[in-house]
Write an enzyme that holds these catalytic residues in place. Structure first.
Site, PDB file in Angstrom:
ATOM      1  N   HIS A  82       0.949  -1.254  -0.082  1.00  0.00           N
ATOM      2  CA  HIS A  82       0.006  -0.094  -0.013  1.00  0.00           C
ATOM      3  C   HIS A  82       0.942   1.178   0.024  1.00  0.00           C
ATOM      4  CE1 HIS A  82       1.126  -0.214   4.219  1.00  0.00           C
ATOM      5  NE2 HIS A  82       0.603   1.286   4.121  1.00  0.00           N
TER       6      HIS A  82
HETATM    7  C1  UD1 Z   1      -1.813   5.180   5.952  1.00  0.00           C
HETATM    8  C2  UD1 Z   1      -0.776   5.710   6.683  1.00  0.00           C
HETATM    9  C3  UD1 Z   1       0.398   4.542   6.493  1.00  0.00           C
HETATM   10  C4  UD1 Z   1      -0.225   3.153   7.073  1.00  0.00           C
HETATM   11  C5  UD1 Z   1      -1.451   3.124   6.251  1.00  0.00           C
HETATM   12  C6  UD1 Z   1      -2.055   1.666   6.535  1.00  0.00           C
HETATM   13  C7  UD1 Z   1      -0.158   8.136   6.426  1.00  0.00           C
HETATM   14  C8  UD1 Z   1       0.721   9.271   5.957  1.00  0.00           C
HETATM   15  N1  UD1 Z   1      -0.106   6.966   6.042  1.00  0.00           N
HETATM   16  O1  UD1 Z   1      -1.623   5.123   4.693  1.00  0.00           O
HETATM   17  O2  UD1 Z   1       1.656   4.865   7.223  1.00  0.00           O
HETATM   18  O3  UD1 Z   1       0.785   2.343   6.849  1.00  0.00           O
HETATM   19  O4  UD1 Z   1      -2.459   4.189   6.655  1.00  0.00           O
HETATM   20  O5  UD1 Z   1      -3.101   1.356   5.772  1.00  0.00           O
HETATM   21  O6  UD1 Z   1      -0.822   8.248   7.566  1.00  0.00           O
HETATM   22  N2  UD1 Z   1      -9.043   4.939   1.723  1.00  0.00           N
HETATM   23  C9  UD1 Z   1     -10.375   4.223   1.668  1.00  0.00           C
HETATM   24  N3  UD1 Z   1     -10.955   3.713   2.773  1.00  0.00           N
HETATM   25  C10 UD1 Z   1     -10.360   4.036   4.015  1.00  0.00           C
HETATM   26  C11 UD1 Z   1      -9.084   4.668   4.067  1.00  0.00           C
HETATM   27  C12 UD1 Z   1      -8.428   4.965   2.993  1.00  0.00           C
HETATM   28  O7  UD1 Z   1     -10.843   4.049   0.602  1.00  0.00           O
HETATM   29  O8  UD1 Z   1     -11.013   3.570   5.154  1.00  0.00           O
HETATM   30  C13 UD1 Z   1      -8.632   5.211   0.551  1.00  0.00           C
HETATM   31  C14 UD1 Z   1      -8.696   6.551   0.006  1.00  0.00           C
HETATM   32  O9  UD1 Z   1      -8.712   6.619  -1.212  1.00  0.00           O
HETATM   33  C15 UD1 Z   1      -7.333   7.280   0.601  1.00  0.00           C
HETATM   34  C16 UD1 Z   1      -6.296   6.316   0.381  1.00  0.00           C
HETATM   35  O10 UD1 Z   1      -6.993   4.994   0.485  1.00  0.00           O
HETATM   36  O11 UD1 Z   1      -7.099   8.588  -0.129  1.00  0.00           O
HETATM   37  C17 UD1 Z   1      -5.181   6.316   1.369  1.00  0.00           C
HETATM   38  O12 UD1 Z   1      -5.803   6.474   2.503  1.00  0.00           O
HETATM   39  P1  UD1 Z   1      -4.845   7.536   3.642  1.00  0.00           P
HETATM   40  O13 UD1 Z   1      -5.026   7.339   5.162  1.00  0.00           O
HETATM   41  O14 UD1 Z   1      -4.240   8.788   3.201  1.00  0.00           O
HETATM   42  O15 UD1 Z   1      -3.250   6.717   3.523  1.00  0.00           O
HETATM   43  P2  UD1 Z   1      -2.812   4.947   3.514  1.00  0.00           P
HETATM   44  O16 UD1 Z   1      -2.436   4.857   2.248  1.00  0.00           O
HETATM   45  O17 UD1 Z   1      -4.092   4.382   4.031  1.00  0.00           O
END
Ligand code: UD1
Length: 372
Positions: free
Chosen positions: A214
């Site tokens: 991820h």
């Molecule tokens: C975040 C953390 C990372 C951790 C990871 C675990 C930061 C900078 N990154 O990354 O350190 O390892 O979580 O998963 O804090 N999304 C969904 N549903 C959700 C959450 C996210 O669809 O419940 C999608 C959204 O499009 C979002 C993308 O995933 O834009 C990324 O989510 P985000 O929280 O920005 O970062 P992660 O890649 O999950």
């Protein structure tokens, strides 16, 4: 003593759960301490399978506050958490704000609390990848630089923090709360403790591998993603690979047109899983390919070979003592790491010091103990 605990993203929930259990135990056994706590969920992760299901699995009650920060750019997400969390802190006036890990919510809440003169305790302090392209590295450095209590999982953390000028009395080597959760639930899955001892576990009977991916540097850029998926498809000719797909990764695999080629391979795509479902799956895997931080540690604790699809790690103990290897991020490097493993799987495996299931107890003792 009033504590606010913060959790925002999937890897936070299993770190907060054992601390809440230990706080409950402390309140029951030591009536002389006035101890209260509240849990704040920032809403950084919000999908059912990225968030709510973990509360159920980890036997956690609903958070007292949900900030509904959601996704967005780093600035947007961090800012939304800060605005929401400031209101909570002003209302609750806790003595300590406890943040875990290295996600944007960790950074946002530590800054907010510190500016309100509230003490900050950082669980999983001191880890450093020295890779400033990782948002998590920035989160770690900033959070540590303003934290009052630095709870460290491995000795490299002590060294890093001292190099950054932190004093002995601020650094506490307590072990790994994520491993507390792992051992606690493993026992509930499997019964006797000995079934998890590394010597008894190594690869036998395993006939599948696991993939988790991820990290933005691996999945947000087409070339990098194609290369990594290419290597994994090649490896899947040898061993079936089960791949629970993170929402960020799913979006990108779709937009890069990689879904069809994966579906034709022996990589089996799955939805993100709950803690228990995933544990059941990976604990019996022959090997794991991952770019997660926590999974490097969990595989080391159970003696399962782990190939970290990155060029660096902030968790060196998993390589020095555990089962982790840095496999790099190019097709050639990932395939070469796998080939090496196939030729000579002789890596020694040892559970790192204080990864004994008791880290959360130590943290609670320190916070509520006579010294502070
Ligand atoms: C975040 C953390 C990372 C951790 C990871 C675990 C930061 C900078 N990154 O990354 O350190 O390892 O979580 O998963 O804090 N999304 C969904 N549903 C959700 C959450 C996210 O669809 O419940 C999608 C959204 O499009 C979002 C993308 O995933 O834009 C990324 O989510 P985000 O929280 O920005 O970062 P992660 O890649 O999950």
């Amino acid at each position: 003593m009033k504590i606010i605990l913060v959790a925002g993203a999937r890897p936070n929930f299993m770190k907060v759960a054992p601390i809440i259990k230990q706080l409950e135990a402390k309140r029951k056994t030591n009536k002389s301490i006035e101890l209260s706590w509240k849990l704040v969920h920032t809403g950084q992760h919000y999908d059912y399978e990225m968030s709510k299901v973990f509360f159920y699995d980890l036997e956690m009650s609903e958070p007292e506050y949900f900030l509904d920060a959601g996704s967005g750019s780093h600035a947007e997400q961090t800012a939304k958490v800060m605005i929401g969390f400031e209101k909570v802190c002003v209302k609750e006036r806790p003595d300590i704000v406890m943040v875990v890990g290295d996600v944007n919510s960790t950074l946002a809440c530590s800054i907010t609390a510190k500016k309100l003169n509230i003490k900050v305790a950082h669980i999983e302090a001191g880890l450093r990848s020295r890779d400033m392209n990782m948002p998590e590295e920035i989160n770690r450095i900033v959070t540590d630089s303003i934290s009052d209590y630095l709870f460290v999982t491995e000795k490299s953390g002590i060294k890093n923090l001292k190099r950054e000028g932190r004093k002995d009395g601020e650094i506490f080597f307590v072990g790994n709360v994520m491993i507390d959760t792992l051992f606690y639930y493993l026992d509930r899955l499997e019964g006797p403790m000995n079934s998890r001892k590394p010597k008894e576990r190594i690869v036998k009977n395993g006939n599948y591998g696991i993939i988790t991916l991820h990290r933005p540097s691996n999945v947000d850029y087409r070339d990098a993603c194609v290369d990594i998926i290419g290597a994994l498809i090649e490896i899947s000719k040898d061993i079936i690979l089960l791949f629970p797909v993170h929402p960020r990764t799913k979006k990108n695999l779709e937009s890069f047109g990689l879904m069809a080629v994966i579906k034709r391979s022996r990589i089996k795509l799955m939805s993100p899983m709950s803690y228990m479902e995933f544990l059941k799956l990976w604990k019996d895997a022959e090997l794991v390919f991952t770019d997660s931080g926590g999974i490097q540690e969990e595989t080391t604790a159970l003696g399962i070979p782990c190939f970290t699809i990155r060029d660096n790690t902030e968790r060196p103990v998993t390589i020095e003592e555990g089962t982790n290897v840095l496999a790099g991020t190019t097709k050639v490097n990932v395939l070469s790491a796998y080939k090496n493993y196939k030729q000579c799987n002789t890596k020694k495996k040892q559970i790192p010091e204080l990864w004994d299931g008791k880290a959360a107890g130590r943290i609670v003792e320190i916070l509520t103990g006579p010294l502070k």
